[in-house]
Design an enzyme around this catalytic site. Structure first.
Site, PDB file in Angstrom:
ATOM      1  CE  LYS A  72      -5.229  -5.488  -4.472  1.00 10.80           C
ATOM      2  NZ  LYS A  72      -6.317  -4.664  -4.954  1.00 10.80           N
ATOM      3  CE1 TYR A 116      -4.139  -1.939   0.918  1.00 11.49           C
ATOM      4  CE2 TYR A 116      -2.474  -3.368   1.876  1.00 11.49           C
ATOM      5  CZ  TYR A 116      -3.754  -3.166   1.429  1.00 11.49           C
ATOM      6  OH  TYR A 116      -4.668  -4.189   1.493  1.00 11.49           O
ATOM      7  CG  HIS A 134      -8.603  -0.589  -3.168  1.00 10.20           C
ATOM      8  ND1 HIS A 134      -9.253  -1.516  -2.388  1.00 10.20           N
ATOM      9  CD2 HIS A 134      -9.551   0.291  -3.578  1.00 10.20           C
ATOM     10  CE1 HIS A 134     -10.543  -1.233  -2.332  1.00 10.20           C
ATOM     11  NE2 HIS A 134     -10.760  -0.133  -3.043  1.00 10.20           N
TER      12      HIS A 134
END
Length: 548
Positions: free
Chosen positions: A505, A454, A462
């Protein structure tokens, strides 16, 4: 795949690599706004998130101000701050040392002090609440559920958003189904072209609407249709015209279908194109003449039914076989368990149900759970945690905790024959590496990886990167003995990368260079200096999107 050329070694002097942040100011009058309330409640201030989570670690830092060569005033500012710290040195850090208890059953450390729990979470996002998803807010969530305060917690907000999203999807599906039904009705209508086709058409629903109100209208409609056909064809029975069924027979069958619907049976009403319409659920029908039907509800209810539960007054007549409180199988939901041949429930269960929750005092039973890497980082790198032995209640030293973490990282735990590539050393090297670079590192088992990175913390955004730790036997000592890393197939990599891409991600492969075997008597500082971490970013390349 993109290779990052920088190779960063994991060192033990972590007080220099800990991310530095400027000390937050104490005056918040210009940044804090009062919340306007409609009723006569006292106004309360809502503290911004960047002030609650101002410290990136459970220690305070006092950095010197930046120096800019083109600005001579910045030089005087830096000199003034340096002299002031020499004259009035800041207090030694960490000022507060938290305490945790080692749990051999869960192979983790439990923090039970509420102040320590909030401090470790707000200053670096360490650990996880054992009753919560991530942030330890079970106590606040229970208070909100009992109505003791009007604040919302993250789990409640997430649940509310999921319910709203579910209702939105259900409403969208309903509108799509209605649009499909309207399209079918429009496509099924065929314009008549002659008198024979007009006579072959069945009666419309508009003509038969009075039939639903009274049977007298049905009889008059049948007589009028029959008389009209007798005057045209001359036959009382209404013969067929060119092979088509007479309207009298259609109208009679139609009337019988509608009258049977009034009596409680479900009949298929023919549409204008000759196909039967969808069956409809009757409202008041007997059990012998009733057909099965399925009706979907917009709300999802519990599928568990207990005979000791009281009946729901809102569900006296349901489509699953219960009509006016009587089930289709002959068992009433109001029946007592003893009437059905079942044992009577215990009295304490009734007492617990009848007793309101407001009478019982709410006690915070949640604790913060730290994994092995987080525990050793707080003890070894920051010195902000002391782990107590559950048997002797004495704190572990850094070397004892280091050996304990290495032993318990194996499944099953082993006391001897520790290897340089044990799971704890590899994962801690990667954890220490990313924490030293300023990333908030948290476990990533939810996404099938080892660590999640993070930028500031999970309350702000997120995770941007998902890290998988892999061993790399690049040393000459391993090559002579033919040691190879574990085999990973292309399907495994594609699966992991697919999951991270769906979750927005970026996948990072962190290769940890394993050193040759060393003396176990060495300390944690000397051992961790031998490990190095190399990062590789994996991205999907799509020919129709990544053309540049």
């Amino acid at each position: 795949m993109a290779d990052t050329p920088n190779t960063v070694s994991v060192t033990s002097n972590l007080h220099e690599t800990v991310p530095v942040s400027v000390e937050s100011t104490t005056s918040t009058s210009s940044q804090v706004k009062e919340v306007k309330t409609t009723n006569h409640r006292p106004n309360h201030k809502k503290v911004p998130l960047h002030q609650i989570y101002a410290l990136p670690a459970p220690i305070r830092t006092f950095p010197l101000p930046s120096f800019y060569p083109n600005n001579p005033i910045s030089l005087f500012h830096a000199v003034y701050a340096w002299v002031s710290q020499l004259v009035y040195p800041p207090p030694s850090e960490p000022a507060v040392i938290h305490q945790g208890i080692w749990s051999p059953e869960t192979r983790s450390v439990h923090i039970k002090d509420p102040k320590s729990i909030r401090a470790l979470w707000e200053q670096g996002f360490f650990g996880k609440g054992n009753y919560s998803r991530s942030e330890p807010n079970w106590f606040k969530r229970e208070q909100a559920r009992r109505g003791e305060h009007g604040g919302n917690v993250a789990e409640n907000v997430t649940t509310q958003r999921r319910e709203e999203r579910k209702m939105m999807k259900w409403d969208r599906a309903r509108k799509e189904q209605e649009a499909i039904e309207r399209t079918k009705l429009l496509e099924a209508w065929v314009a008549p072209v002659g008198p024979m086709e007009l006579l072959a058409l069945p009666n419309s629903l508009d003509d038969l609407k009075p039939a639903f109100s009274s049977s007298l209208a049905i009889g008059s409609a049948q007589d009028s249709i029959t008389d009209g056909l007798e005057s045209v064809n001359g036959t009382p029975n209404g013969p067929t015209l060119n092979g088509a069924t007479s309207p009298s027979s259609n109208g009679t069958a139609r009337a019988h279908e509608i009258s049977s619907t009034e009596n409680g049976t479900v009949s298929a009403l023919p549409e204008s194109n000759g196909h039967p319409s969808r069956p409809r659920t009757p409202t008041g029908a007997s059990n012998s003449k009733r057909r099965k039907s399925v009706r979907f509800s917009p709300t999802v209810e519990s599928a568990t039914f207990k005979l000791s539960d009281p009946p729901n007054p809102h569900h006296s007549a349901q489509s699953n076989g219960s009509i006016d409180g009587n089930l289709a199988n002959g068992v009433s939901p109001v029946s007592r368990p003893t009437e059905l041949g079942l044992p009577e429930p215990l009295d304490n269960t009734r007492n617990s149900r009848s007793r309101p929750e407001s009478d019982t005092q709410l006690v915070d039973k949640e604790h913060l759970q730290l994994c092995l890497e987080e525990t050793f980082y707080l003890v070894f790198a920051l010195g902000a945690l002391a782990v107590l032995d559950p048997v002797t209640s004495k704190p572990f030293t850094a070397s004892e905790l280091f050996t304990l973490c290495r032993q318990t990282s194996y499944i099953p735990p082993r006391l001897t024959d520790l290897q340089p590539d044990d799971p704890f050393l590899m994962h801690y090297a990667a954890y220490h590496h990313f924490r030293s670079l300023g990333w908030v590192t948290r476990p990533g088992i939810k996404f099938g990886v080892d660590w999640m990175l993070y930028n500031k913390g999970p309350v702000f955004s997120h995770a941007e990167f998902a890290v998988i730790v892999l061993p790399a036997y690049t040393n000459h000592w391993w090559k002579i003995r033919g040691r190879q890393p574990p085999h990973r197939s292309w399907h495994w990599l594609h699966t992991i990368n697919r999951v991270q891409t769906t979750a927005l991600k970026t996948l990072v492969l962190a290769y940890v260079d394993i050193p040759p075997p060393f003396d176990e008597s060495l300390g944690a500082t000397e051992i961790l200096k031998r490990y190095k971490v190399r990062e590789f970013i994996v991205k999907r390349w799509l020919s129709n999107r990544n053309r540049d």
